[in-house]
Scaffold this motif. Structure first.
Motif, PDB file in Angstrom:
ATOM      1  N   ARG A  58     -14.683   9.089   1.210  1.00  0.00           N
ATOM      2  CA  ARG A  58     -15.018   7.896   0.425  1.00  0.00           C
ATOM      3  C   ARG A  58     -16.103   7.074   1.135  1.00  0.00           C
ATOM      4  O   ARG A  58     -17.028   6.578   0.497  1.00  0.00           O
ATOM      5  CB  ARG A  58     -13.758   7.058   0.193  1.00  0.00           C
ATOM      6  CG  ARG A  58     -13.911   6.087  -0.952  1.00  0.00           C
ATOM      7  CD  ARG A  58     -12.679   5.224  -1.141  1.00  0.00           C
ATOM      8  NE  ARG A  58     -11.617   5.912  -1.836  1.00  0.00           N
ATOM      9  CZ  ARG A  58     -10.357   6.001  -1.392  1.00  0.00           C
ATOM     10  NH1 ARG A  58     -10.025   5.445  -0.234  1.00  0.00           N
ATOM     11  NH2 ARG A  58      -9.448   6.626  -2.095  1.00  0.00           N
ATOM     12  N   LEU A  72     -12.491  14.815  -5.796  1.00  0.00           N
ATOM     13  CA  LEU A  72     -13.006  13.630  -6.495  1.00  0.00           C
ATOM     14  C   LEU A  72     -11.864  12.808  -7.081  1.00  0.00           C
ATOM     15  O   LEU A  72     -11.878  11.581  -7.000  1.00  0.00           O
ATOM     16  CB  LEU A  72     -14.004  14.045  -7.579  1.00  0.00           C
ATOM     17  CG  LEU A  72     -15.390  14.380  -7.035  1.00  0.00           C
ATOM     18  CD1 LEU A  72     -16.243  15.092  -8.074  1.00  0.00           C
ATOM     19  CD2 LEU A  72     -16.101  13.099  -6.567  1.00  0.00           C
ATOM     20  N   ASN A  73     -10.862  13.472  -7.618  1.00  0.00           N
ATOM     21  CA  ASN A  73      -9.695  12.741  -8.130  1.00  0.00           C
ATOM     22  C   ASN A  73      -8.962  12.006  -7.010  1.00  0.00           C
ATOM     23  O   ASN A  73      -8.461  10.900  -7.211  1.00  0.00           O
ATOM     24  CB  ASN A  73      -8.722  13.691  -8.830  1.00  0.00           C
ATOM     25  CG  ASN A  73      -9.235  14.123 -10.194  1.00  0.00           C
ATOM     26  OD1 ASN A  73     -10.091  13.472 -10.784  1.00  0.00           O
ATOM     27  ND2 ASN A  73      -8.709  15.236 -10.698  1.00  0.00           N
ATOM     28  N   ASP A 114     -11.024   8.935  -6.182  1.00  0.00           N
ATOM     29  CA  ASP A 114     -10.974   7.914  -7.232  1.00  0.00           C
ATOM     30  C   ASP A 114     -10.084   8.410  -8.368  1.00  0.00           C
ATOM     31  O   ASP A 114     -10.510   9.227  -9.176  1.00  0.00           O
ATOM     32  CB  ASP A 114     -12.394   7.636  -7.738  1.00  0.00           C
ATOM     33  CG  ASP A 114     -12.435   6.488  -8.742  1.00  0.00           C
ATOM     34  OD1 ASP A 114     -11.365   6.124  -9.286  1.00  0.00           O
ATOM     35  OD2 ASP A 114     -13.536   5.959  -8.977  1.00  0.00           O
ATOM     36  N   LEU A 154     -11.042   8.840 -12.138  1.00  0.00           N
ATOM     37  CA  LEU A 154     -11.911   9.898 -12.647  1.00  0.00           C
ATOM     38  C   LEU A 154     -11.134  10.880 -13.508  1.00  0.00           C
ATOM     39  O   LEU A 154     -11.604  11.316 -14.543  1.00  0.00           O
ATOM     40  CB  LEU A 154     -12.591  10.645 -11.487  1.00  0.00           C
ATOM     41  CG  LEU A 154     -13.672   9.864 -10.750  1.00  0.00           C
ATOM     42  CD1 LEU A 154     -14.164  10.657  -9.558  1.00  0.00           C
ATOM     43  CD2 LEU A 154     -14.836   9.540 -11.683  1.00  0.00           C
ATOM     44  N   VAL A 178     -18.166   6.077  -8.669  1.00  0.00           N
ATOM     45  CA  VAL A 178     -16.827   6.282  -8.099  1.00  0.00           C
ATOM     46  C   VAL A 178     -16.437   5.049  -7.296  1.00  0.00           C
ATOM     47  O   VAL A 178     -17.267   4.181  -7.024  1.00  0.00           O
ATOM     48  CB  VAL A 178     -16.737   7.534  -7.192  1.00  0.00           C
ATOM     49  CG1 VAL A 178     -16.911   8.797  -7.998  1.00  0.00           C
ATOM     50  CG2 VAL A 178     -17.746   7.474  -6.063  1.00  0.00           C
TER      51      VAL A 178
END
Ligand SMILES: Nc1nc2c(ncn2[C@@H]2O[C@H](COP(=O)(O)OP(=O)(O)O)[C@@H](O)[C@H]2O)c(=O)[nH]1
Ligand SMILES: [Mg+2]
Ligand SMILES: [Zn+2]
Length: 298
Positions: free
Chosen positions: A158, A180-181, A184, A187, A213
């Motif tokens: 991050r 990515l999930n 954030d 998303l 994000v």
């Protein structure tokens, strides 16, 4: 003339974030057309471009000019990417080192300033992880060891995303969407199982778009990019895209040296002295062969 950045393109429209505005999921984008002269030039404006536009009375705009690009990823075309995070997994699937090297060369060739290797699924095993990544760390690349499932390294990722435009690269199944999930939760990307290819149909190509994000980072949402177009590379410049080879190239006897069969080659000498890794040199030869094969086909 006002300036903005192209966040996505669709059906001849270019959606622009005005300069100075932050990109969030609720940012109102300005829809623009291209000035005729730009329309005739293929690829004149792509996602990520910084452009100057004229505002029309109806609240839309016309793009007049594209400012110089810092970097350009070719397929899908995305300009001004600050960082690529090349993602592989420690297993399921195992690292494909040739593919990893192709992604690294593609990133160097595209002039992307920050290149990071992300080694995911560390919850499955950590055996030999440093050893597997050694050639890349020695070449000067930053490697982060993470797990989307255990959340190891997620804060570090991050932080890496903050204030940058980042693209995740890597084969399918390594956990890009899961990461990515984890970075954030809003998303909510689809993970595992369902092939994105099948979902979208084989022949629908989707253009890349920029996606905000958590904590002020932007990721490029792409249907995935391939390292296939490397064959467009010039054989003379390939070695320069292996950063740790650069200091040794000046020791080559021939200035046209391809570092493959020539005698008195600085890179081959560095290899036998253990100064560059066999894995990286083999990848170099493999990509060189791809370029030579393509040249023969014409
Ligand atoms: N054990 C483990 N499995 C993971 C991890 N990250 C993702 N996966 C699994 O790997 C599969 C592919 O993940 P996905 O995010 O869809 O990969 P992508 O194709 O690169 O976007 C899914 O079944 C995930 O649950 C991880 O850190 N550890
Ligand atoms: Mg995915
Ligand atoms: Zn040489």
């Amino acid at each position: 003339m006002p300036t903005g950045q192209v966040i996505k393109t669709y059906n001849g429209f270019y959606y622009i974030k005005r300069e100075g505005e932050a990109l969030t999921l609720s940012t109102e984008l300005l829809s623009c057309r291209l000035r005729g002269r730009l329309k005739r030039e293929k690829g004149a404006v792509v996602t990520g471009d910084i452009v100057q536009y004229e505002l029309l009375g109806d609240g839309t705009g016309v793009i007049e000019q594209c400012l110089p690009r810092k970097s350009l990823l070719h397929r899908p075309a995305v300009a001004n990417i600050d960082q690529v995070i090349i993602t592989f997994a420690i297993k399921e699937p195992d690292v494909n080192s040739l593919l990893l090297n192709r992604f690294l060369v593609l990133a160097e060739w595209s002039n992307i300033p920050e290149i990071v290797i992300c080694f995911n699924k560390m919850d499955l095993s950590s055996a030999h992880s440093e050893e597997i990544m050694k050639p890349y760390m020695e070449a000067g690349y930053r490697v982060v060891f993470v797990s989307a499932h255990s959340r190891r390294g997620i804060d570090e990722l991050r932080r890496l995303l903050k204030d940058r435009v980042t693209v995740f690269a890597g084969p399918s199944g390594v956990g890009k969407s899961s990461l990515l999930n984890a970075i954030d939760t809003e998303l909510d990307l689809t993970t595992g199982g369902i092939s994105e290819k099948i979902k979208r149909g084989k022949h629908t190509t989707r253009a890349a778009c920029l996606l905000p994000v958590a904590d002020g980072g932007i990721v490029v949402d792409t249907p995935g990019f391939s390292a296939a177009e490397l064959e467009q590379l010039d054989k003379g410049s390939l070695a320069g895209y292996f950063p740790e080879f650069r200091p040794f190239m000046e020791n080559c006897h021939y200035n046209t040296c391809t570092h493959s069969h020539e005698p008195d080659c600085g890179i081959k000498n560095a290899l036998s002295d253990g100064l560059i890794s066999q894995e990286r040199y083999d990848a170099y030869l493999n990509i060189l062969q791809t370029i030579l094969d393509r040249k023969k086909a014409y």
